[in-house]
Design a protein around this motif. Structure first.
Motif, mmCIF file in Angstrom:
data_model
loop_
_atom_site.group_PDB
_atom_site.id
_atom_site.type_symbol
_atom_site.label_atom_id
_atom_site.label_comp_id
_atom_site.label_asym_id
_atom_site.label_seq_id
_atom_site.Cartn_x
_atom_site.Cartn_y
_atom_site.Cartn_z
ATOM 1 N N ILE A 705 0.837 -1.205 0.000
ATOM 2 C CA ILE A 705 0.000 0.000 0.000
ATOM 3 C C ILE A 705 0.870 1.251 0.000
ATOM 4 O O ILE A 705 0.651 2.190 -0.765
ATOM 5 C CB ILE A 705 -0.941 -0.031 1.227
ATOM 6 C CG1 ILE A 705 -2.010 -1.103 1.013
ATOM 7 C CG2 ILE A 705 -1.581 1.332 1.449
ATOM 8 C CD1 ILE A 705 -2.794 -1.450 2.267
ATOM 9 N N VAL A 709 0.797 3.963 -2.971
ATOM 10 C CA VAL A 709 0.381 5.336 -2.665
ATOM 11 C C VAL A 709 1.467 6.305 -3.112
ATOM 12 O O VAL A 709 1.202 7.375 -3.671
ATOM 13 C CB VAL A 709 0.084 5.469 -1.150
ATOM 14 C CG1 VAL A 709 -0.026 6.948 -0.753
ATOM 15 C CG2 VAL A 709 -1.204 4.751 -0.799
ATOM 16 N N ILE A 712 1.110 6.769 -6.748
ATOM 17 C CA ILE A 712 -0.036 7.589 -7.165
ATOM 18 C C ILE A 712 0.192 9.055 -6.806
ATOM 19 O O ILE A 712 -0.044 9.950 -7.607
ATOM 20 C CB ILE A 712 -1.317 7.057 -6.474
ATOM 21 C CG1 ILE A 712 -1.647 5.656 -7.027
ATOM 22 C CG2 ILE A 712 -2.485 7.998 -6.718
ATOM 23 C CD1 ILE A 712 -2.736 4.935 -6.257
ATOM 24 N N ALA A 713 0.664 9.239 -5.593
ATOM 25 C CA ALA A 713 0.883 10.611 -5.132
ATOM 26 C C ALA A 713 2.246 10.695 -4.484
ATOM 27 O O ALA A 713 2.416 10.462 -3.279
ATOM 28 C CB ALA A 713 -0.198 11.014 -4.120
ATOM 29 N N PRO A 714 3.255 10.990 -5.272
ATOM 30 C CA PRO A 714 4.620 10.970 -4.757
ATOM 31 C C PRO A 714 4.840 11.923 -3.578
ATOM 32 O O PRO A 714 5.716 11.671 -2.755
ATOM 33 C CB PRO A 714 5.439 11.412 -5.962
ATOM 34 C CG PRO A 714 4.600 11.084 -7.148
ATOM 35 C CD PRO A 714 3.191 11.286 -6.708
ATOM 36 N N ALA A 716 2.730 12.528 -1.244
ATOM 37 C CA ALA A 716 1.802 12.240 -0.149
ATOM 38 C C ALA A 716 2.568 12.006 1.140
ATOM 39 O O ALA A 716 3.701 11.503 1.121
ATOM 40 C CB ALA A 716 0.962 11.016 -0.489
#
Lengths: 717, 137
Positions: A705, A709, A712-714, A716
């Motif tokens: 996960i 993640v 998808i959203a570096p 984040a």
């Protein structure tokens, strides 16, 4: 294993000690070999090395050139000469010369000899014999020698005519001289003196006039007398030179034919010589003087003969080309062999002498080294001097030729008799001797192929024996010796067998020495001794035994060596599990490894241990989790280790077993990974969330996960 | 005796009350009808279909009824990632959990674990569900 090794080592130590005591007095290979047979195998290693070296030197067949150097019997000794072997084998294989042509040829030669025989050599018989020469020369067997004789006789006869003419001319000159001298005397006496004495003042004038008158009257007669005297002296000198030259030419040709073993031709030419020069001078004085006058160029050296091909032609043409054209021309052979033939005469004659060894004289003229005009002249000069010292008269040559013909004819009869008695060695030796003496005599040429067949087989066997001896393969040599013994029970093989046994013993000694070296761990010496033993006797059965023994003993005697070899092999195969399972063995072996690979092996072993400890740790944790009833957690623990070490069989097997106990979770993780691999991050995240939903404690899911993640959203947090 | 006034008509205060009730009811009905109209026409997401091949649904818009499960990440540029449990959507004996991205355009939306939302989502790149609209039921 350790016990066996200790026992082997102890046994060898005892054995060495015993041998060093018992075999101290053995100084030769035979003595040591005998002790070895009797159960006292070896002395100390150093002594053995000395004995081994001696054995190598003593027994090496190649070092001895070949085994027939020992001349175990006459026939083999002859076969030791490859030139003779080739010639003789060719003769044995050739069919008998029983053609009509050959019969006619021998009849003509015999007729010529009869016509010139003492008591028969009348003028008409000489002419008939002379005419028959050209007819006899038509046959191939004659090799045009009769033509050569014909030309030589013709030239000599012409010289005789020239001498006679010069003698007649000189007699006439003498008569003319006497007349001229008489006329001169009368002219001197008839000189007219003045009636009155001259006056005192005319004395000088008177004397001058008197001299002029004397000269006018006496000078012509003086000149005539002087010219006659000169002519007579010149003719005398020409008579002497021409006769000497003619005699020399014939004598040289006779000697050459003798060397060529053309004994019938020798006798024919000898008889022509006597007929032509009927002054009773049978000496070889002219030939000897000529030989003595020939110089020897030391700087040029001697021409060296290396092989054989066409001996007769070569000799003749050599003499013609290089030293004395007259001799060459009378020989009548082609110039193909060139100067090398001249060298052949010299060397051949040296080797032959006057009797049975004439073959060497004519059979060694194919290749010539150091060939030059000077060296060929040296050879010819040497040959002529040798001949002049051997024969003093033509009668000697004639009688020797007759004797050889008789001896050869008798030898052929003896050969047939021995052949009938199955005494092969004696028969073959007899035939070889007969062949070497009189290769061209009718009795030898007409010997049937059937009569020569057995000797041919025996000769071929001898050839094999010589070749086997030269090759150094004693197994082949033993085989050939056995065959020879079978074919000829009288074959003297004692010395050869002794030699063979010596070689075998030496080889065995070297094998034994290799065993000692092996027991000491001296691999270098083992290799050296085994190589030497195999060189002596390649098929030595002890070599095979030793090879098997050394393999077996090395495994037992040196587990460390075996362990290191196994370690290298297993590491190369990537079989780390096996190394880990036997880690005590390999750790110990690498620890005492004294080779230059020790550091590398230690690094490899450390790497294997780290890896396996990690795998084993994962397995143990997984087993513990599984025991607590958490197959999903157990699988996950193994999966993490499996990703790092997918080739460990135990890990793979356990992971497969646990997969069946948590199939949904495993499926979720696999789906997640597949989608993650395809960069379908939404799906991947869904599957990871599913997996986490099934097993909230899953590290794989949690890590997955987090990874997705981040994709998808570096940024984040 | 005096006679009581019986037909005096409808009292005024009751009339005012009735009008007020009607106004309030109309307001409530108006408000309610306005919120459900935009999601009612959107198709509901089939979780099984999504899990088997989300890529084939890319570009489509669906409605989900979900409860916020956990916050997965917060990106200043992309927005907030949450995992949500679908109401009524089950795979076998388990509830379906899906990831959703609440873009920055819905940044004012207060979202925390346990909240129930009706969401309009679009299947974006990589099969990711991007929230276009969210409303509490």
């Amino acid at each position: 294993m350790k016990k066996l090794f200790c026992r082997t080592a102890a046994g060898l130590v005892l054995l060495l000690a015993a041998v060093s005591l018992d075999a101290q007095n053995a100084q030769t290979i035979h003595e040591v070999g005998q002790q070895y047979k009797e159960g006292n195998p070896l002395q100390g290693a150093q002594d053995n090395r000395v004995i081994g070296s001696e054995a190598m030197f003593e027994a090496n067949l190649k070092a001895k050139k070949n085994i027939v150097d020992m001349k175990p019997n006459t026939f083999l000794a002859m076969w030791n000469n490859p030139v003779f072997a080739v010639q003789f084998e060719k003769y044995l294989s050739a069919p008998a010369e029983t053609s009509e042509d050959y019969t006619l040829y021998t009849q003509r030669l015999q007729r010529i000899m009869d016509l010139l025989a003492p008591g028969n050599a009348t003028k008409s018989n000489q002419d008939e014999a002379f005419n028959l020469l050209t007819k006899a020369s038509q046959f191939e067997s004659d090799a045009n020698i009769c033509t050569t004789i014909h030309d030589a006789v013709y030239a000599a006869a012409n010289v005789r005519v020239l001498v006679r003419n010069l003698t007649d001319a000189n007699q006439q000159n003498l008569r003319d001289l006497k007349t001229a001298e008489y006329n001169q005397l009368n002219s001197a006496l008839s000189l007219a003196l003045p009636a009155l004495a001259p006056g005192k003042n005319d004395v000088d004038v008177y004397k001058d006039m008197e001299k002029e008158v004397q000269a006018a009257k006496l000078d012509p007669s003086k000149a005539e007398v002087s010219a006659l005297k000169q002519t007579i002296q010149k003719n005398k000198a020409q008579i002497a030179t021409a006769e000497v030259q003619a005699k020399f030419q014939l004598q040289a040709l006779i000697l050459q034919l003798f060397v060529q073993r053309r004994y019938q031709h020798v006798i024919i030419l000898d008889r022509f010589y006597r007929a032509i020069f009927d002054d009773g001078d049978q000496s070889l004085e002219q030939f000897n003087q000529m030989a003595d006058r020939m110089g020897y160029n030391k700087e040029a050296g001697q021409a060296k003969i290396t092989a054989d091909a066409a001996p007769t032609g070569a000799i003749a043409s050599g003499a013609a080309d290089n030293a004395h054209p007259g001799v060459g021309a009378s020989a009548g052979t082609g110039g193909g062999a060139g100067g090398g033939a001249g060298a052949g005469v010299g060397t051949g004659y040296y080797g032959g002498g006057m009797n049975a060894m004439a073959l060497s004289g004519s059979g060694m003229n194919l290749g010539v080294e150091n060939l030059s005009v000077e060296s060929a002249q040296n050879a010819l000069s040497t040959a002529m001097r040798t001949a002049s010292r051997t024969f003093k008269s033509l009668s000697q040559i004639d009688s020797v030729s007759n004797e050889i013909i008789r001896d050869v004819n008798e030898g052929v009869k003896v050969y047939k008799f021995l052949l009938g008695k199955d005494e092969m060695e004696s028969a073959a030796s007899q035939l070889a001797a007969v062949f070497s003496k009189g290769e061209y005599l009718p009795s030898v040429r007409t010997l049937s192929q059937e009569d020569k067949r057995k000797t041919l087989a025996y000769a071929q066997l001898c050839n094999r024996l010589v070749n086997a001896a030269n090759s150094g393969n004693i197994d082949v040599l033993s085989d050939v010796v056995e065959q020879m013994k079978k074919m000829n029970p009288g074959f003297d093989d004692a010395e050869i067998h002794a030699k063979l046994q010596g070689v075998k013993t030496a080889s065995s000694l070297l094998v034994a020495q290799a065993k000692v070296a092996a027991a000491k761990g001296d691999l270098q010496s083992v290799q050296t001794e085994i190589t030497r033993a195999a060189a002596l006797w390649p098929n030595n059965p002890e070599l095979q035994t030793f090879s098997a023994e050394i393999s077996r003993v090395s495994e037992k005697a040196s587990p460390q060596v075996k362990a290191l070899a196994d370690f290298d092999m297993l590491h190369g195969q990537g079989n780390y599990r096996r190394i880990f399972d036997e880690r005590e063995r390999y750790i110990a072996a690498v620890a005492v490894d004294d080779s230059d690979k020790k550091a590398a092996r230690q690094a490899k072993l450390r790497e294997v241990m780290d890896r396996m400890q990690e795998i084993e740790g994962a397995i143990m944790r997984s087993q513990e989790i599984s025991r607590r009833g958490d197959p999903t957690g157990a699988w996950e623990g193994l999966e993490i280790a499996f990703e790092k070490y997918p080739d460990d069989p135990k890990l793979t097997q356990m992971r497969a077993d646990l997969t069946t106990q948590a199939p949904d979770f495993v499926n979720d993780i696999r789906q997640a990974k597949e989608n993650e691999g395809r960069k379908e991050y939404g799906e991947a995240l869904t599957w990871y969330l599913q997996a986490q939903g099934r097993y909230p404690m899953s590290d794989l899911a949690k890590q997955g996960i987090q990874r997705v993640v981040r994709q998808i959203a570096p940024d984040a947090n | 005796m005096s006679r009581q006034r019986k037909n005096r008509g409808f009292p005024a205060w009751m009339l005012i009350l009735a009008v007020a009730l009607v106004v309030v009811a109309g307001y409530v009905l108006f408000k309610h009808a306005d919120g459900s109209t935009s999601l009612r026409t959107v198709e509901e997401l089939d979780p099984n279909l999504y899990c088997s091949n989300a890529n084939s649904l890319r570009g489509n818009t669906y409605r989900i009824d979900a409860e916020i499960n956990a916050a997965l990440g917060n990106s200043p540029s992309k927005g907030r990632l949450f995992s949500v449990m679908l109401h009524g959507g089950r795979q076998g004996d388990r509830q379906v959990i899906l990831p959703v991205l609440v873009p920055t355009s819905l940044g004012k939306l207060t979202i925390q674990k346990g909240q129930h939302y009706l969401m309009k989502v679009n299947v974006g790149e990589g099969g990711l569900l991007i929230v276009e609209e969210a409303r509490k039921p």
